[in-house]
Scaffold this motif. Structure first.
Motif, PDB file in Angstrom:
ATOM      1  N   VAL A 133      70.296  45.781 -28.893  1.00  0.00           N
ATOM      2  CA  VAL A 133      70.105  45.912 -30.256  1.00  0.00           C
ATOM      3  C   VAL A 133      68.493  45.673 -30.902  1.00  0.00           C
ATOM      4  O   VAL A 133      68.207  46.430 -31.406  1.00  0.00           O
ATOM      5  CB  VAL A 133      71.074  44.688 -31.079  1.00  0.00           C
ATOM      6  N   TYR A 134      67.921  44.686 -30.007  1.00  0.00           N
ATOM      7  CA  TYR A 134      66.247  44.714 -30.304  1.00  0.00           C
ATOM      8  C   TYR A 134      65.754  46.063 -29.623  1.00  0.00           C
ATOM      9  O   TYR A 134      64.728  46.555 -30.392  1.00  0.00           O
ATOM     10  CB  TYR A 134      65.971  43.398 -29.582  1.00  0.00           C
ATOM     11  N   VAL A 141      66.970  48.892 -29.833  1.00  0.00           N
ATOM     12  CA  VAL A 141      67.024  49.902 -30.601  1.00  0.00           C
ATOM     13  C   VAL A 141      66.459  49.963 -32.126  1.00  0.00           C
ATOM     14  O   VAL A 141      65.758  50.536 -32.610  1.00  0.00           O
ATOM     15  CB  VAL A 141      68.579  50.066 -31.292  1.00  0.00           C
ATOM     16  N   ILE A 142      66.221  48.589 -32.447  1.00  0.00           N
ATOM     17  CA  ILE A 142      65.392  48.178 -33.603  1.00  0.00           C
ATOM     18  C   ILE A 142      63.908  48.589 -33.394  1.00  0.00           C
ATOM     19  O   ILE A 142      63.264  49.017 -33.904  1.00  0.00           O
ATOM     20  CB  ILE A 142      65.690  46.671 -33.875  1.00  0.00           C
ATOM     21  N   ARG A 200      71.213  53.885 -34.354  1.00  0.00           N
ATOM     22  CA  ARG A 200      72.244  53.319 -33.686  1.00  0.00           C
ATOM     23  C   ARG A 200      72.059  53.320 -32.251  1.00  0.00           C
ATOM     24  O   ARG A 200      70.874  53.856 -31.581  1.00  0.00           O
ATOM     25  CB  ARG A 200      73.430  54.061 -34.257  1.00  0.00           C
ATOM     26  N   ALA A 201      72.983  52.504 -31.550  1.00  0.00           N
ATOM     27  CA  ALA A 201      72.638  52.314 -30.157  1.00  0.00           C
ATOM     28  C   ALA A 201      73.258  53.715 -29.475  1.00  0.00           C
ATOM     29  O   ALA A 201      74.327  54.411 -30.150  1.00  0.00           O
ATOM     30  CB  ALA A 201      73.202  51.077 -29.747  1.00  0.00           C
ATOM     31  N   GLN A 256      76.954  46.252 -30.981  1.00  0.00           N
ATOM     32  CA  GLN A 256      75.516  46.456 -31.230  1.00  0.00           C
ATOM     33  C   GLN A 256      75.571  47.176 -32.583  1.00  0.00           C
ATOM     34  O   GLN A 256      74.598  46.972 -33.239  1.00  0.00           O
ATOM     35  CB  GLN A 256      75.437  47.391 -30.206  1.00  0.00           C
ATOM     36  N   ASP A 257      76.375  48.165 -32.997  1.00  0.00           N
ATOM     37  CA  ASP A 257      76.266  49.127 -34.079  1.00  0.00           C
ATOM     38  C   ASP A 257      76.175  48.138 -35.534  1.00  0.00           C
ATOM     39  O   ASP A 257      75.541  48.291 -36.323  1.00  0.00           O
ATOM     40  CB  ASP A 257      77.007  50.086 -34.390  1.00  0.00           C
ATOM     41  N   ILE A 261      73.152  45.992 -35.915  1.00  0.00           N
ATOM     42  CA  ILE A 261      71.962  46.779 -36.156  1.00  0.00           C
ATOM     43  C   ILE A 261      72.081  47.022 -37.682  1.00  0.00           C
ATOM     44  O   ILE A 261      70.944  47.049 -38.338  1.00  0.00           O
ATOM     45  CB  ILE A 261      71.982  48.106 -35.592  1.00  0.00           C
ATOM     46  N   TYR A 300      70.923  44.081 -39.308  1.00  0.00           N
ATOM     47  CA  TYR A 300      69.259  44.037 -39.431  1.00  0.00           C
ATOM     48  C   TYR A 300      68.826  44.588 -40.493  1.00  0.00           C
ATOM     49  O   TYR A 300      67.892  44.495 -41.236  1.00  0.00           O
ATOM     50  CB  TYR A 300      68.759  44.347 -38.102  1.00  0.00           C
ATOM     51  N   LYS A 301      69.307  45.828 -40.630  1.00  0.00           N
ATOM     52  CA  LYS A 301      68.657  46.970 -41.567  1.00  0.00           C
ATOM     53  C   LYS A 301      69.330  46.907 -43.052  1.00  0.00           C
ATOM     54  O   LYS A 301      68.939  47.507 -43.870  1.00  0.00           O
ATOM     55  CB  LYS A 301      69.269  48.556 -41.182  1.00  0.00           C
TER      56      LYS A 301
END
Lengths: 332, 156
Positions: A24-25, A27-28, A34-35, B37-38, B41, B44-45
């Motif tokens: 995740v980090y 990707v950020i 998205r991954a 994971q998605d 994310i 986070y966003k």
């Protein structure tokens, strides 16, 4: 030990992969949206091979809608078979109006009618807010006229923070169509976008099912007892997606309306001995050509595999006092 | 959008829960990991102003379910045998293994409600609100799931 403790002890063992946060980090930091899944990476590597096999790629793209597959209980193994028979086709054409995109995804049907799955998508989730209860009208343009389609079921709502999708299933007695008009009334519009609470989209979304007569199996029947009154079943037609019961009503003393026939409980005895009731709500249409000749059509209620030849042994019908069983004897 | 410390706190707190819910829907470890994971994310966003931890948790569940639906609709989606994953979990007792297999063996609409009710401790009303499904439907699903579990656990 309480249920909660037992569930905790069992299910807290389930943990996301250790590298989840790291991914995740990553990707950020890369500022991607998205991954990339392991599946996606694998697919990218395989793309060159798939491109060479365009027929295979088309088959995968033209995948059955999970909603239709579930509604008709079509197994994965049968999906390509039904496609080959012309029972279903993938339309996939879209039209946009006022920020909502309408797509006719898939059509499935037989000689008695067809089901159309329509998808409506918007980037403004407020439009399909769960607080709204939109009234939906769907019209189909055929060669001669414009007919209103019967809404067969709500298949799903999908609301996300940045989009919303709504599925509508419709039934029509026709085999083909050239255009669909959907009107939604009572939408929840967000103030920023000034949505009208009425949305109308019309699109040229033509389809034509190309099945042949071989997809319909006609069975003669033999009853287990003689009836003194009431309609008897003359024969039954099975297709991969429907059951149609044909009545002989010569012995009926009182006039029966179409609704009277629809309300008569009908059950199927399957090859494995289990029984399945055809609910009256699933009856799609009743035709009374004259007093002695009546047919009632039901959407399939059992797995399509069980509607294949030999899958159904008996059909039982209640006349209010008793159930009379009819054994399927031969296909013609 | 969160700063890294805030996000990290929420991510560590909820990522296993997100994974469990995703697995109960998709029955596939790799896909459940991808959805986890998605979902993180998206957390986070997002610019959404959350009122509380519970609000974050509910939002994450909702996003997870939606992401699962997207995966489920994908042409490449395929579920996998649950036992392969169950065997990696090293349960303390045989009954734990059986409970896992039976719950995860249920249809997704049942297994998810069971998890949210028994494991996450949500009420029927809360599950209804999170999943945006009528309370009566949730109640029916829970009753049916309990009956199925009872039968299956007796047979196991």
């Amino acid at each position: 030990m309480t249920d909660k403790e037992l569930f905790d002890r069992t299910f807290l063992k389930m943990r996301a992969s250790e590298d989840t946060l790291q991914e995740v980090y990553s990707v950020i930091e890369r500022k991607e949206s998205r991954a990339y899944s392991k599946r996606t990476i694998f697919m990218a590597a395989a793309v060159a091979v798939v491109m060479a096999l365009s027929v295979t790629a088309f088959a995968a793209y033209s995948r059955w809608s999970p909603f239709l597959a579930e509604a008709f209980r079509v197994s994965e193994a049968q999906q390509s078979e039904l496609l080959g028979l012309g029972i279903t086709s993938f339309v996939g054409r879209s039209a946009e109006s006022n920020g909502i995109t309408m797509t006719a995804e898939q059509v499935i049907g037989d000689e008695y009618g067809c089901y159309v799955l329509i998808r409506l998508e918007t980037d403004d989730p407020e439009v399909f807010s769960h607080k709204a209860t939109p009234r939906i009208e769907v019209y189909l343009d055929d060669d001669a006229s414009k007919q209103i389609l019967e809404k067969w079921s709500w298949t799903d709502w999908m609301l996300e923070s940045d989009s919303a999708t709504m599925y509508i299933g419709c039934w029509t007695s026709g085999k083909s169509g050239h255009g669909i008009t959907v009107t939604l009334t009572g939408l929840m519009g967000s103030s920023e976008q000034n949505y009208s609470n009425v949305w109308e989209g019309c699109a040229n979304l033509s389809w034509n099912l190309s099945f042949n007569d071989d997809t319909t199996e006609r069975y003669s029947v033999v009853s287990d007892k003689n009836t003194v009154a009431g309609p008897t079943i003359e024969y039954i037609c099975l297709t991969p997606v429907s059951v149609c019961v044909y009545y002989d009503a010569k012995s009926v003393r009182e006039f029966m309306t179409a609704e009277d026939y629809t309300l008569r409980p009908v059950s199927l005895t399957l090859d494995n001995g289990s029984k399945c009731d055809l609910s009256m709500s699933a009856s799609r249409s009743t035709f009374i050509s004259d007093r002695n000749d009546v047919e009632v059509y039901y959407m399939v209620q059992v797995s399509t595999e069980q509607l294949l030849p030999g899958g159904i042994k008996e059909v039982g019908i209640s006349n209010g006092n008793e159930v009379i069983n009819y054994r399927l004897v031969e296909a013609s | 959008m969160y700063n890294n410390d805030e996000f990290s706190g929420y991510a560590k707190k909820y990522m296993d829960m997100v994974f469990r819910i995703a697995f109960s829907y998709l029955k596939c470890q790799a896909d459940a990991d991808d959805v986890t994971q998605d979902a993180l994310i998206r957390l986070y966003k997002t610019n959404k102003a959350f009122a509380s931890d519970a609000h974050v948790k509910n939002w994450l569940i909702r996003v997870t379910v939606n992401l699962c639906k997207n995966v489920f609709r994908s042409p490449w989606y395929k579920n996998e045998p649950i036992e392969a994953y169950a065997n990696t979990l090293q349960f303390e007792a045989q009954e734990d293994h059986e409970l896992f297999s039976v719950v995860m063996g249920l249809d997704k609409k049942y297994s998810m409600v069971v998890l949210l009710y028994y494991q996450e401790g949500y009420s029927i009303r809360e599950i209804s609100s999170i999943l945006r499904i009528p309370e009566k439907t949730i109640s029916t699903r829970l009753t049916r799931a309990k009956a199925k579990l009872k039968t299956m656990l007796t047979e196991a």
